[in-house]
Scaffold this active site. Structure first.
Site, PDB file in Angstrom:
ATOM      1  N   SER A   1      -3.249 -21.316   9.211  1.00 24.75           N
ATOM      2  CA  SER A   1      -2.584 -21.133   7.927  1.00 24.75           C
ATOM      3  C   SER A   1      -3.227 -22.038   6.871  1.00 24.75           C
ATOM      4  CB  SER A   1      -1.079 -21.400   8.081  1.00 24.75           C
ATOM      5  OG  SER A   1      -0.353 -20.886   6.996  1.00 24.75           O
TER       6      SER A   1
ATOM      7  N   ASP B   1       0.078 -14.748   9.621  1.00 24.32           N
ATOM      8  CA  ASP B   1      -0.038 -16.200   9.733  1.00 24.32           C
ATOM      9  C   ASP B   1      -0.157 -16.648  11.192  1.00 24.32           C
ATOM     10  OD1 ASP B   1       0.412 -19.001   9.621  1.00 24.32           O
ATOM     11  OD2 ASP B   1       1.647 -18.776   7.830  1.00 24.32           O
TER      12      ASP B   1
END
Length: 330
Positions: free
Chosen positions: A78, A205
């Site tokens: 991320s 993510d």
């Protein structure tokens, strides 16, 4: 405190990675191996996801860079994937200079600022995400333009980026092809940003499945691992909103898994896990203050536990982050 566990041009187009080249590797699919691969990795750096708290990773790494740290390989998830990609592109002090400019950029502000009207429209359309803009893509393009890198293969040191296959629910490691693809996918927060379609797969993510991938770093067989995790929040006086409860429980779950990984892998090789405690929510205007407060806290820790040669020993270290007296800025 420590526990005993101690001016930008778009990059040229490059074909995306071949998603058919995935293979199983210890519960993670793995796509390619990019970057220069030294015969022996000294330090593997792991940077977790954590949204705006990713600014703290810059301060912590600055303090470590002043003690001579230079990672030989990087793993990122991320926002930590974006930071790790820049760290993998240049010597650490120069990479941090670039990251400070990136975090102060309009592109970063655009990612972290909400768009209420757009969110309402998307909900009315029954879209499964709140934002349909490509703010992450713009930030990635700007960042990789600043770093002068377009592909994993151009990086001077190995980089592994963690994403999540939305359909299978499995973590996927990407380490070849276009950096843009992997970074957009790893930062695509579910329900907030549209999933990233690569080939016939949808990715979101990486923090959903492996937010601070010590296990990936361990498979590189380094001499040591240094990880910076962003899920160790301080105690909260009260949780008044459903969103606050959800965010808190997510952080608790992610951090609990990480502690289990730390206990397991630290028995096999030296692992240093650094966990800044930063209160939520953060505003865009807080990023510079968070970075400098984290740097101050890390310098204090190094003065306390640093080894004679300037390095930090293995162990689990929590850093209380106080922004009182830290410079304001965006």
């Amino acid at each position: 405190m420590a526990s005993e566990r101690g001016d930008w041009m778009p990059p040229p187009a490059t074909p995306p990675f071949d998603v058919e080249q995935t293979c199983m590797a210890s519960a993670c699919h793995r796509v390619g191996v990019g970057g220069s691969s030294p015969s022996r990795i000294g330090t593997a750096l792991v940077l977790s996801g954590g949204g705006g708290r990713g600014a703290a990773q810059l301060g912590i790494l600055r303090a470590l860079a002043e003690r001579g740290l230079q990672p030989d390989a990087c793993v990122g998830t991320s926002v930590g994937a974006l930071n790790a990609a820049v760290v993998a592109s240049h010597p650490l002090p120069a990479a941090l200079d670039l990251l400070e400019r990136i975090w102060a950029s309009p592109q970063t502000r655009a990612v972290f600022r909400s768009h209420p009207l757009r969110m309402v429209v998307n909900r009315a359309r029954r879209q499964p995400w709140l934002r349909d803009d490509d703010a992450i893509g713009d930030l990635v393009d700007f960042s990789m333009g600043m770093a002068g890198m377009n592909t994993f293969e151009e990086l001077p040191r190995p980089l592994q980026i963690v994403v999540t296959d939305l359909l299978t629910g499995e973590p996927v490691l990407i380490s070849q092809g276009r950096l843009r693809d992997a970074l957009r996918a790893s930062c695509a927060i579910p329900f907030v940003f549209r999933p990233v379609q690569l080939g016939d797969r949808s990715y979101v993510d990486g923090g959903v499945t492996d937010n601070c991938s010590i296990s990936t770093a361990a498979r590189m067989a380094p001499e040591q691992i240094i990880a910076v995790d962003l899920t160790a929040e301080p105690a909260m006086p009260a949780l008044r909103r459903l969103s606050e409860v959800f965010e808190r429980m997510t952080s608790v779950a992610l951090h609990s898994r990480l502690l289990a990984d730390f206990d397991s892998f630290s028995k096999r090789l030296p692992v240093t896990l650094i966990c800044p405690r930063i209160a939520n929510p953060l505003r865009v205007a807080d990023f510079t203050r968070v970075r400098e407060a984290a740097r101050t806290a890390m310098e204090s820790l190094l003065q306390t536990v640093g080894l004679a040669d300037g390095r930090i020993p293995p162990g689990l270290f929590y850093l209380p982050i106080s922004m009182e007296g830290s410079p304001a800025g965006g």
